[in-house]
Write an enzyme that holds these catalytic residues in place. Sequence first.
Site, PDB file in Angstrom:
ATOM      1  N   HIS A 130      21.248  -3.723  15.046  1.00  0.00           N
ATOM      2  CA  HIS A 130      22.419  -3.585  14.179  1.00  0.00           C
ATOM      3  C   HIS A 130      23.665  -3.293  15.020  1.00  0.00           C
ATOM      4  CE1 HIS A 130      24.532  -1.075  10.863  1.00  0.00           C
ATOM      5  NE2 HIS A 130      24.664  -2.355  10.559  1.00  0.00           N
TER       6      HIS A 130
ATOM      7  N   HIS B 207      33.874  -3.301  13.514  1.00  0.00           N
ATOM      8  CA  HIS B 207      33.398  -3.033  12.155  1.00  0.00           C
ATOM      9  C   HIS B 207      34.498  -2.567  11.219  1.00  0.00           C
ATOM     10  CE1 HIS B 207      31.578  -0.576   8.943  1.00  0.00           C
ATOM     11  NE2 HIS B 207      30.539  -1.398   9.030  1.00  0.00           N
TER      12      HIS B 207
HETATM   13  O1  G3P Z   1      24.989  -7.042   7.801  1.00  0.00           O
HETATM   14  C1  G3P Z   1      24.198  -5.921   7.580  1.00  0.00           C
HETATM   15  C2  G3P Z   1      24.980  -4.657   7.809  1.00  0.00           C
HETATM   16  O2  G3P Z   1      25.590  -4.720   9.065  1.00  0.00           O
HETATM   17  C3  G3P Z   1      26.003  -4.398   6.743  1.00  0.00           C
HETATM   18  O3  G3P Z   1      26.591  -3.159   6.868  1.00  0.00           O
HETATM   19  O4  G3P Z   1      28.584  -1.821   7.279  1.00  0.00           O
HETATM   20  O5  G3P Z   1      26.855  -2.008   9.052  1.00  0.00           O
HETATM   21  O6  G3P Z   1      28.323  -3.937   8.533  1.00  0.00           O
HETATM   22  P1  G3P Z   1      27.645  -2.724   7.982  1.00  0.00           P
HETATM   23 MG    MG Z   2      27.480  -5.463   9.841  1.00  0.00          MG
END
Ligand code: G3P
Ligand code: MG
Length: 254
Positions: free
Chosen positions: A21, A63
Site C-alpha cells: 500500500h 496521497h
Molecule cells: O486504493 C486503495 C487505498 O489506497 C485507498 O485508500 O486513502 O490509502 O488511498 P487510500
Molecule cells: Mg491509495
Amino acid sequence: MLNKSSTGAFCGQGWPRVFAHRCGGALAPENTLAGLRVAAQRGCRAVEFDVMLSADGTPWLIHDETLARTTDGVGHVCETHDAVLARLDAGCRHHPAFLGEPLPTLAAAAQCCRQLGLAVNLEIKPASGFEALTGAVVARQVLELWQGSALPLVSSFSEIALQSARSVAPALPVGCLWERPPPDWLRRSKVLNALTLHCDAVAITDALLAEARAGGIPVLCYTVNDPVQAQALFMRGVAAVFSDRIDLVDGRDV
Ligand code: G3P
Ligand code: MG
C-alpha cells in the site's frame, strides 16, 4: 473491451495477492521510490500508489491534497509548481534513514516499477475540481510510460476521473473504488467496463462477494495489516489485499 494483453498482470494465475500500500506500506515513506524498492526487496510483486497533478499538470505520487503531512513543504499540490515539488523531501517525516528521499513523478515511478518488475495499481487521486483533467492526463501518461509491458490497473474513488481516463484510453484496465460499495455498484462498474472492485475491508460481506463472483469481478480490499485477517479474506473469496505490513502479510499460503 479489455483483452488479455492489457490485463495480463491482473488476470488468471498471475494475480498478485498482496499489494504494498502506498508503495512500501509502513516500511518506507509512502508514495516514494524507496517504498517501491523496499516492496521489491520484501518479495512483493505488486504495489499500489496515489497520483495527483501539480500546478503544471504533471502527475506526482502523493496521497494528500496538501504537502505538510508527508513532505517538508506546505500548501496545496495542485497549486505548487514542478520545480518546487522536485526539491521536496518526502522521506523526512517517516524516519531519519530516509532523509532526502525525493517526491517522485509518475514517470520516475513507472521507470522504477518496470525495472523492478512490479505490477501496479495506480490510484488516481484528483484534487477537488480536477477529476476529469487528472483522469485524462494520467491515462495518457500510463499508455506512454508502460508501453510494451502490462499496464497498471487504474482505480479511483472518482468515477469522473475513471470515466475521463477510460475515454482517452479505452484499453486501460480500470477498477472501481469505494469505501463502501453503493447498492448499484455493479451497474456503475459495468458503465466503466471495470475489471475489479476495490473497497475497505470492513465493507466486505458475503452478499457483496457473491454478487461480485456472479458478475465475474475480483474484489480487492484495503488496508489489511493482520495476516490472519488476510487469510480469512482470501478464504472467503477476496482476490487481493492492500497492506502496510508487507513484512507480515503475504499470499503464499492460499
Ligand atoms: O486504493 C486503495 C487505498 O489506497 C485507498 O485508500 O486513502 O490509502 O488511498 P487510500
Ligand atoms: Mg491509495
